[in-house]
Design an enzyme around this catalytic site. Structure first.
Site, PDB file in Angstrom:
ATOM      1  CG  HIS A 179      -1.473   1.564   1.865  1.00 51.03           C
ATOM      2  ND1 HIS A 179      -3.080   0.976   1.111  1.00 51.03           N
ATOM      3  CD2 HIS A 179      -1.730   2.535   1.643  1.00 51.03           C
ATOM      4  CE1 HIS A 179      -3.735   2.114   0.670  1.00 51.03           C
ATOM      5  NE2 HIS A 179      -2.778   3.035   1.273  1.00 51.03           N
ATOM      6  CG  ASP A 304      -8.595  -2.024  -1.805  1.00 51.80           C
ATOM      7  OD1 ASP A 304      -9.190  -3.040  -1.014  1.00 51.80           O
ATOM      8  OD2 ASP A 304      -8.505  -1.257  -1.676  1.00 51.80           O
TER       9      ASP A 304
HETATM   10  O1  DOR Z   1      -9.787   2.037   1.191  1.00 57.45           O
HETATM   11  C1  DOR Z   1      -8.941   1.576   1.693  1.00 57.45           C
HETATM   12  N1  DOR Z   1     -10.229   0.742   2.322  1.00 57.45           N
HETATM   13  N2  DOR Z   1      -7.858   1.545   1.511  1.00 57.45           N
HETATM   14  C2  DOR Z   1      -7.138   0.528   2.774  1.00 57.45           C
HETATM   15  O2  DOR Z   1      -6.188   0.559   2.326  1.00 57.45           O
HETATM   16  C3  DOR Z   1      -8.317  -0.127   3.401  1.00 57.45           C
HETATM   17  C4  DOR Z   1      -9.782  -0.171   3.214  1.00 57.45           C
HETATM   18  C5  DOR Z   1      -9.851  -1.394   4.531  1.00 57.45           C
HETATM   19  O3  DOR Z   1      -9.231  -2.252   4.676  1.00 57.45           O
HETATM   20  O4  DOR Z   1     -10.663  -1.011   4.774  1.00 57.45           O
HETATM   21 ZN    ZN Z   2      -6.428  -3.253   0.381  1.00 55.71          ZN
END
Ligand code: DOR
Ligand code: ZN
Length: 439
Positions: A179, A304
């Site tokens: 990340h 994601d």
């Molecule tokens: O938007 C995000 N949500 N980016 C991340 O790096 C982690 C993820 C989360 O786990 O909620």
């Molecule tokens: Zn992620």
């Protein structure tokens, strides 16, 4: 010839092109790419009018397990994945507690082997405390990679300094997933928080330079240590161009979100439901992301999938957590992009099956070839469907794509020769297994 299963009448997307042929499956593996109507089979799937893709992989999900099962868990998240045409997920370690030691890894290996509907792999989170052990952890069953958060996001996993990151890169040998947002710049820019236009503040805070600076720092360390890096959710035109000079050491993930939504429109329409890290950016970056898909810069596409409750997402930012669900909508959205002419079906398969296999050294999956696992995603390229919250299997029950009509839909998810989903129905019991990686 006798097979356990023949998938016949479909257009198969093989590594070397589309071929109308029958696929024979035996003992969970692909046995033949020329199964005929005269061959015997325990079961036959009629794929006329459908495309038979290698099992599509979502290499970036946050299934929140252990954590709060009313948000998501391995059984619910992999069910959502199967409904969305995904045959294998790679799950992130920023859970509560996080997956950072041998005990949690062993728990997760056993639990996922019992409860996952799809095949399954896990990341191990890098911390200052476990750095010395990561070289061992990364070779355990079902571990796809070390994940290093260089900037803060959901959870508290982070190593933000060059020395700490370099130490992780010096130990072990497999590709590390990053990340990449520069934590120092994030901290320094906290003073830019404004009220009144909370969602714009999020995007201005975590600006392009946060991401680009993070990626430049990681590339310098990767060159010095000769350790391969996978830069997750690359979101800026600048990084995508820059990373072309690092093909020897870096691979690139782009998210479906960054290929589907554009700021500021998404924030006006969705408010907190569009807030994620790194943020959805403006049209310049959206166009650059598509260019990078078309010119080969991008290696993998993920969702994601990062579910949060609707109540949490309704809070005004900065209390609104970052992250959007997406494992169930990834394939429909990408098929819609194929139908809109933004990429070919072959390139989609390259990004969503062969790509993750290449990047993570996944063995036995990623392409339709004799001997590989009989994982398939059957899709109807002509089906027109509306994505709706009511279809979402994750307990949070919402998607940022609610109300969107797409062309192209997954109609069957087959994992090692057994249908886990057909026509929106989940079948059988959880039979997911841990994925295998070349050591
Ligand atoms: O938007 C995000 N949500 N980016 C991340 O790096 C982690 C993820 C989360 O786990 O909620
Ligand atoms: Zn992620």
């Amino acid at each position: 010839m006798h097979y356990d299963l023949i998938i016949e009448g479909g257009t198969c997307v093989l590594p070397w092109g589309e071929v109308a042929t029958g696929i024979g499956v035996r003992d969970g593996r692909i046995a033949s790419l020329s199964a005929a109507a005269t061959d015997e089979a325990g079961e036959r799937i009629d794929a006329r009018g459908l495309h038979v893709l290698p099992g599509l992989i979502d290499p970036h999900v946050h299934l929140r397990d252990p954590g709060d099962a009313s948000i998501e868990s391995i059984p619910t998240g992999t069910r959502a994945a199967a409904l969305g045409g995904i045959t294998t997920v790679f799950d992130m370690p920023n859970t509560a507690p996080a997956i950072t030691d041998a005990e949690m890894l062993s728990w997760k290996q056993q639990y996922a082997s019992r409860e996952s509907w799809t095949d399954f792999a896990m990341y191990v989170g890098a911390t200052r405390g476990n750095t010395e052990a990561l070289g061992d952890y990364e070779r355990l069953d079902g571990v796809c990679a070390v994940k290093l958060f260089a900037g803060s996001s959901t959870g508290d996993l982070m190593i933000e300094d060059d020395d700490g990151i370099e130490r992780v890169m010096q130990l072990g040998r497999r590709r590390i997933a990053f990340h990449s947002e520069d934590e120092y710049r994030l901290q320094e820019r906290r003073r830019l928080f404004r009220s009144g236009d909370p969602y714009d503040s999020h995007r201005l805070w975590r600006d392009e330079e946060c991401a680009f600076l993070g990626t430049r720092r990681i590339m310098a360390l990767a060159r010095r240590t000769r350790r391969a890096a996978h830069i997750l959710h690359v979101s800026t035109a600048e990084e995508l161009e820059y990373l072309q000079a690092f093909r020897d050491i870096a691979t690139v993930e782009v998210l479906v979100n960054h290929l589907t939504q554009v700021a500021p429109e998404c924030y006006e329409r969705l408010a907190g439901l569009a807030v994620m890290n790194p943020p959805i950016r403006d049209a310049r970056h959206f166009e650059a992301s598509w260019r990078a898909v078309r010119d080969g810069t991008v290696d993998t596409i993920g969702s994601d999938h990062a579910p949060h409750s609707l109540a949490a997402k309704a809070k005004p930012w900065p209390d609104c957590p970052a992250g959007l669900p997406g494992v169930q909508t990834l394939v429909p959205l990408m098929l819609d992009h194929v139908n809109a002419g933004r990429l070919s079906l072959g390139r989609m398969v390259d990004l969503m099956a062969a790509g993750p296999a290449r990047v993570y050294d996944l063995v036995g999956k990623g392409r339709i070839a004799a001997g590989n696992d009989a994982d398939f995603t059957l899709v109807d390229l002509r089906a027109r469907r509306r994505i709706e919250n009511s279809w979402i299997a994750s307990p949070i029950g919402w998607t940022p794509f609610d109300g969107m009509t797409v062309t192209g839909w997954p109609v069957a998810t087959i994992v090692r020769g057994e249908a886990v989903m057909r026509d929106d129905e989940i079948l059988g019991a959880p039979r997911g297994r841990l994925a295998h990686f070349a050591a």
